[in-house]
Design a protein around this motif. Structure first.
Motif, PDB file in Angstrom:
ATOM      1  N   VAL A 411     -66.128  30.095 -27.269  1.00 47.92           N
ATOM      2  CA  VAL A 411     -65.292  28.899 -27.231  1.00 47.92           C
ATOM      3  C   VAL A 411     -65.047  28.575 -25.768  1.00 47.92           C
ATOM      4  CG1 VAL A 411     -63.083  27.866 -27.868  1.00 47.92           C
ATOM      5  CG2 VAL A 411     -64.174  29.526 -29.407  1.00 47.92           C
ATOM      6  N   LEU A 412     -65.264  27.333 -25.405  1.00 47.01           N
ATOM      7  CA  LEU A 412     -65.058  26.913 -24.016  1.00 47.01           C
ATOM      8  C   LEU A 412     -63.995  25.819 -24.000  1.00 47.01           C
ATOM      9  CD1 LEU A 412     -65.995  27.138 -21.057  1.00 47.01           C
ATOM     10  CD2 LEU A 412     -67.712  25.392 -21.565  1.00 47.01           C
ATOM     11  N   LYS A 413     -62.878  26.093 -23.334  1.00 44.50           N
ATOM     12  CA  LYS A 413     -61.744  25.159 -23.308  1.00 44.50           C
ATOM     13  C   LYS A 413     -61.761  24.378 -22.008  1.00 44.50           C
ATOM     14  CE  LYS A 413     -57.720  23.756 -25.106  1.00 44.50           C
ATOM     15  NZ  LYS A 413     -57.663  22.511 -24.353  1.00 44.50           N
ATOM     16  N   PHE A 414     -61.611  23.045 -22.125  1.00 46.87           N
ATOM     17  CA  PHE A 414     -61.547  22.200 -20.940  1.00 46.87           C
ATOM     18  C   PHE A 414     -60.083  21.908 -20.599  1.00 46.87           C
ATOM     19  CE2 PHE A 414     -65.672  21.111 -22.895  1.00 46.87           C
ATOM     20  CZ  PHE A 414     -66.501  21.477 -21.847  1.00 46.87           C
ATOM     21  N   ASN A 417     -57.596  18.788 -22.218  1.00 46.01           N
ATOM     22  CA  ASN A 417     -57.066  18.761 -23.589  1.00 46.01           C
ATOM     23  C   ASN A 417     -57.449  17.515 -24.375  1.00 46.01           C
ATOM     24  OD1 ASN A 417     -55.765  21.263 -23.415  1.00 46.01           O
ATOM     25  ND2 ASN A 417     -53.969  20.327 -22.445  1.00 46.01           N
ATOM     26  N   THR A 438     -70.688  17.159 -22.072  1.00 45.37           N
ATOM     27  CA  THR A 438     -69.581  16.779 -22.950  1.00 45.37           C
ATOM     28  C   THR A 438     -68.868  15.567 -22.374  1.00 45.37           C
ATOM     29  OG1 THR A 438     -68.119  18.323 -21.787  1.00 45.37           O
ATOM     30  CG2 THR A 438     -69.216  19.133 -23.779  1.00 45.37           C
ATOM     31  N   THR A 440     -65.162  13.365 -23.079  1.00 47.68           N
ATOM     32  CA  THR A 440     -63.896  13.360 -23.816  1.00 47.68           C
ATOM     33  C   THR A 440     -63.467  11.932 -24.138  1.00 47.68           C
ATOM     34  OG1 THR A 440     -62.449  13.213 -21.882  1.00 47.68           O
ATOM     35  CG2 THR A 440     -63.198  15.423 -22.548  1.00 47.68           C
ATOM     36  N   ASN A 448     -72.170  21.035 -18.112  1.00 45.82           N
ATOM     37  CA  ASN A 448     -71.977  22.476 -18.252  1.00 45.82           C
ATOM     38  C   ASN A 448     -73.336  23.172 -18.311  1.00 45.82           C
ATOM     39  OD1 ASN A 448     -68.956  22.146 -18.921  1.00 45.82           O
ATOM     40  ND2 ASN A 448     -69.955  20.919 -20.501  1.00 45.82           N
ATOM     41  N   ILE A 472     -68.992  26.543 -17.620  1.00 46.31           N
ATOM     42  CA  ILE A 472     -68.230  25.309 -17.462  1.00 46.31           C
ATOM     43  C   ILE A 472     -68.573  24.615 -16.146  1.00 46.31           C
ATOM     44  CG2 ILE A 472     -66.221  26.414 -16.375  1.00 46.31           C
ATOM     45  CD1 ILE A 472     -64.456  24.458 -17.996  1.00 46.31           C
ATOM     46  N   CYS A 721     -62.370  26.289 -37.711  1.00 45.76           N
ATOM     47  CA  CYS A 721     -61.769  26.210 -36.375  1.00 45.76           C
ATOM     48  C   CYS A 721     -60.325  25.706 -36.510  1.00 45.76           C
ATOM     49  CB  CYS A 721     -62.576  25.265 -35.495  1.00 45.76           C
ATOM     50  SG  CYS A 721     -64.306  25.752 -35.293  1.00 45.76           S
ATOM     51  N   SER A 743     -59.256  19.422 -30.018  1.00 46.02           N
ATOM     52  CA  SER A 743     -58.334  20.136 -29.124  1.00 46.02           C
ATOM     53  C   SER A 743     -58.815  20.169 -27.675  1.00 46.02           C
ATOM     54  CB  SER A 743     -58.155  21.569 -29.627  1.00 46.02           C
ATOM     55  OG  SER A 743     -59.417  22.219 -29.713  1.00 46.02           O
ATOM     56  N   SER A 745     -61.974  21.372 -26.629  1.00 40.20           N
ATOM     57  CA  SER A 745     -62.850  22.512 -26.362  1.00 40.20           C
ATOM     58  C   SER A 745     -64.181  22.287 -27.066  1.00 40.20           C
ATOM     59  CB  SER A 745     -62.211  23.810 -26.854  1.00 40.20           C
ATOM     60  OG  SER A 745     -61.988  23.749 -28.244  1.00 40.20           O
TER      61      SER A 745
END
Length: 764
Positions: A411-414, A417, A438, A440, A448, A472, A721, A743, A745
């Motif tokens: 899981v890769l969180k940016f 948000n 990616t 948003t 990435n 990332i 998820c 969320s 990610s």
């Protein structure tokens, strides 16, 4: 040749001199073809003479020309763009390649190695062999040839795990029946004509009349058949009306050694008498109706699907090289052909006659007529045994063992948000910078870096460090240079950002974004974040974008849909990295305008491989257009399916449409509804596997599920998820599913479509 599949002698002396004259000459006959859209140029034979060319266009149309002699062919090639035979076969794009012999093309290509490693299917490899050996869909006398693979056409059920249901591909079709093989052997051994070399078979496995017989139920072949038969249909017993009877005849009749054509493995419509015309009445009063299918195939679609499964089976994979030896290889002619009972009438072979040396017009016409009637053997590609295919166990042993991967890889969180509304996975090995890009909902994009799953699986002592598949974007991670990743241009306030608002070019270098108030769509550099081009063409806000398949750094088509109820098809130039020939040009023209919708276009898909565009509008329905802009058909869905939101199509001819309230429909590209279902989720993203057999989907419920397309059976669900899924992509090798989450990610799931393949489930 050209648009009507016929084979005229077109004398193009002017082509060798001036390309402007070519276009002036051909425009009145068949229209014109832009040099910039030429993607491949193949040398071809016509009546066994090396005097023809076949030219393939970017929209998947092809035209074929025959010239007076080989010298003019060479001059024409030198006047055409330097594209070689295209980018499919791992060959350089040079004029020398367009003029290379089939043997040279075979030796220089990487396709055999790719087939051995199972990177391409048996179907794709056979198409390749047909293409380079001179077979063409534009020449009925040299139509592509495919093998019969199934022998059982009488059972209620067909068990594809039984060897007895498969043909022995080491023997020609005429030698499968021992009694008939003995007859052909005796004919060969007792032949005494000094003028005609001895042969086993007086008829061929592929002729124009056989092709017309297989395809009699479809235009333009119905008309060609009538012309061939003097305006009348043949006797019912001599017409293709039953698959089982056709197979039996190929085993018993000494004048019938027909092999199949590719359509048996992808075109169910060939078995149905279309309602748009009446095939008429036979001499005995009977009517040409639908083809009688085997009991194990309830529909034409089911027959084609099972026939294709059989073609791709292990039984066929492990012996297909032997059939290739007979048709394209060292058993095609000479002593090895004699030993294999594989010798045909001499006028079917390359080099058997030099038509230019025949000065008597009547004699030449007679020889040409014989060549047309007897069929033509493909150019010989190799003079030693063709290598076998590697076993599936050897190539991908993981598919046969317990799953060695966790379902969720990472899981890769940016930091932002903001929901990840678009994901693109251009991860091909040949790319200079493979990446997961990616975007948003706040239009913050990230490049990435993709490291692949090799590091994730590694457990060797010398590679102790653990490397995640995706790294990332450092500009996003540090926030120092994040302004370079922000698209700040304002969108129309009424636009709701979704995955369909974006496309990423195949080289990861550019983002295309729509939804702007000025009715444009815009192109931004992923490196600098700067705007590189603004494209105008619509009369209202652009609401969705799609692009065709593309080769690394290459050209592709870009499709834009709008609230003005139209779609525009544009051309992305890989060399200039812009829509059109030059980004500096003030006005860029679309290649086609697609009309037929009466409200806002919400979703679209473009497949250059099939030359088709499929699109849906806000209040339905979905339409199918050609890439020339012709409206071909409407996809008629059940009453409950009224608002198309997502559409996916595959090069194999599958089309999936997601409507609101969980409704799905599966269509053939020819418009037939093949299945529909409803799921308990609001779906926001879906992906088809490359072969079109599997469908991935995810939505507000945060669950990725895998479905089998032909019967819409759910095969698997991944762990849920903690947020909704907004976008989805598959890595190039299809081993990794990447989902963009509400969320902010991305989640990477391990995938192996082979685990649901019928052979691997029953045998291993």
């Amino acid at each position: 040749m050209c648009d009507d599949y016929s084979c005229p002698d077109i004398s193009f002396h002017t082509i060798a001199i001036c390309s402007e004259l070519i276009l002036a000459y051909t425009e009145g006959l068949h229209g014109k073809w832009l040099f910039t859209e030429i993607r491949a140029v193949f040398s071809r034979r016509y009546l066994l003479q090396n005097t023809a060319l076949e030219i393939f266009m970017a929209n998947r149309t092809a035209v074929m020309f025959n010239f007076p002699d080989a010298t003019i062919v060479k001059k024409v090639v030198n006047s055409l763009p330097r594209v070689g035979v295209g980018t499919n076969f791992g060959l350089p794009q040079t004029r020398r390649i367009s003029l290379a012999t089939p043997k040279q093309l075979f030796k220089a290509s990487n396709m055999t190695q790719r087939w051995q490693r199972r990177e391409i299917s048996n179907f794709e490899y056979l198409i390749f062999l047909n293409s380079i050996s001179g077979r063409s869909f534009n020449d009925l006398n040299q139509y592509p040839v495919f093998p019969w693979v199934i022998t059982n056409y009488d059972s209620e059920e067909l068990d594809l795990t039984l060897p007895s249901n498969f043909r022995d591909l080491s023997k020609p079709i005429g030698a499968l029946n021992p009694k008939r093989a003995a007859f052909f052997s005796d004919r060969y051994e007792s032949w005494e004509d000094e003028q005609v070399p001895k042969f086993h078979y007086g008829t061929h496995y592929s002729t124009s009349s056989f092709t017309l017989m297989w395809l009699i139920r479809m235009e333009p072949f119905t008309t060609f058949f009538l012309n061939f038969q003097g305006g009348k249909f043949d006797h019912a017993d001599r017409t293709f009306s039953s698959v089982s009877r056709a197979w039996r005849n190929c085993q018993r009749d000494t004048s019938d050694v027909k092999e199949l054509i590719p359509e048996f493995f992808y075109l169910p419509e060939m078995f149905v008498n279309a309602n748009s015309y009446n095939l008429g009445v036979m001499e005995d009063g009977s009517v040409v109706s639908d083809v009688e299918l085997p009991p194990w195939a309830k529909t034409p679609e089911e027959f084609v699907r099972i026939n294709r499964l059989a073609l791709e089976s292990e039984f066929v994979s492990c012996q297909l090289h032997q059939w290739i030896d007979l048709i394209f290889g060292y058993k095609q002619q000479g002593p090895e052909a004699a030993r294999a009972l594989n010798v045909f009438y001499y006028l079917t072979y390359e080099g058997a006659v030099n038509l230019s040396s025949i000065t008597d017009p009547m004699l030449r016409e007679a020889v040409e007529s014989q060549i047309r009637s007897f069929g033509q053997t493909p150019c010989q590609l190799l003079i030693e045994p063709h290598p076998p295919r590697s076993s599936a166990m050897q190539v991908t042993p993981l598919m046969f063992t317990e799953q060695m991967q966790q379902d969720v890889i990472m899981v890769l969180k940016f930091p932002s948000n903001s929901p990840v509304t678009h994901v693109a996975a251009n991860t091909q090995a040949g790319l200079s910078s493979p990446a997961i890009i990616t975007v948003t909902a706040s239009r913050l994009f990230a490049v990435n870096k993709w490291h692949g799953l090799a590091g994730h699986q590694s457990s060797t002592t010398q590679d102790q460090h653990y490397q995640l598949p995706v790294e990332i974007d450092p500009l996003i991670a540090t926030s120092v240079g994040s302004h370079r990743r922000q698209i700040s241009d304002l969108l129309d306030q009424s636009i709701q950002i979704s995955s369909q608002c974006f496309i990423i070019t195949a080289d990861n270098r550019f983002i295309v974004l729509c939804g702007f108030w000025d009715k444009s769509f815009r192109i931004y550099s992923t490196d600098t974040g700067k705007l590189t081009q603004i494209v105008f063409g619509h009369w209202d806000v652009v609401t969705c974008l799609a692009r065709s398949e593309s080769y690394i750094g290459g050209d592709c088509y870009v499709l834009s849909g709008s609230r003005d109820a139209t779609l525009l098809l544009w051309y992305w130039n890989g060399k200039t990295s812009s829509i059109g020939e030059n980004s500096a040009t003030e006005f860029t023209m679309p290649r086609a305008i697609l009309t037929g919708h009466d409200c806002e276009v919400t979703c679209a898909s473009v497949c250059a491989e099939l030359g088709l565009v499929i699109s849906g509008c806000k209040e339905g329905p979905c339409l199918v257009h050609s890439m020339n802009g012709d409206l071909l058909r409407t996809l008629e869905a059940p009453e409950s399916c009224v608002r198309p939101r997502l559409v996916q199509s595959s090069s194999e001819g599958h089309c999936v449409v997601y409507y609101d309230k969980g409704h799905f429909c599966v269509f053939s590209v020819n418009g037939k509804l093949q299945g529909n279902m409803q799921v308990d989720d609001s779906i926001k993203a879906m992906q088809l596997s490359r072969d079109g057999q599997y469908l991935l989907m995810g939505g507000d419920g945060g669950v990725v599920s895998v479905w089998q397309l032909h019967n819409l059976q759910q095969l698997f669900t991944y762990p849920a998820c903690d947020a909704g899924i907004r976008s989805m992509a598959l890595s190039h090798d299809q081993r990794c599913i990447i989902t963009g989450m509400a969320s902010g990610s991305i989640v990477l799931f391990y995938n192996d479509f082979n685990r649901w393949h019928h052979e691997y489930q029953t045998r291993y």
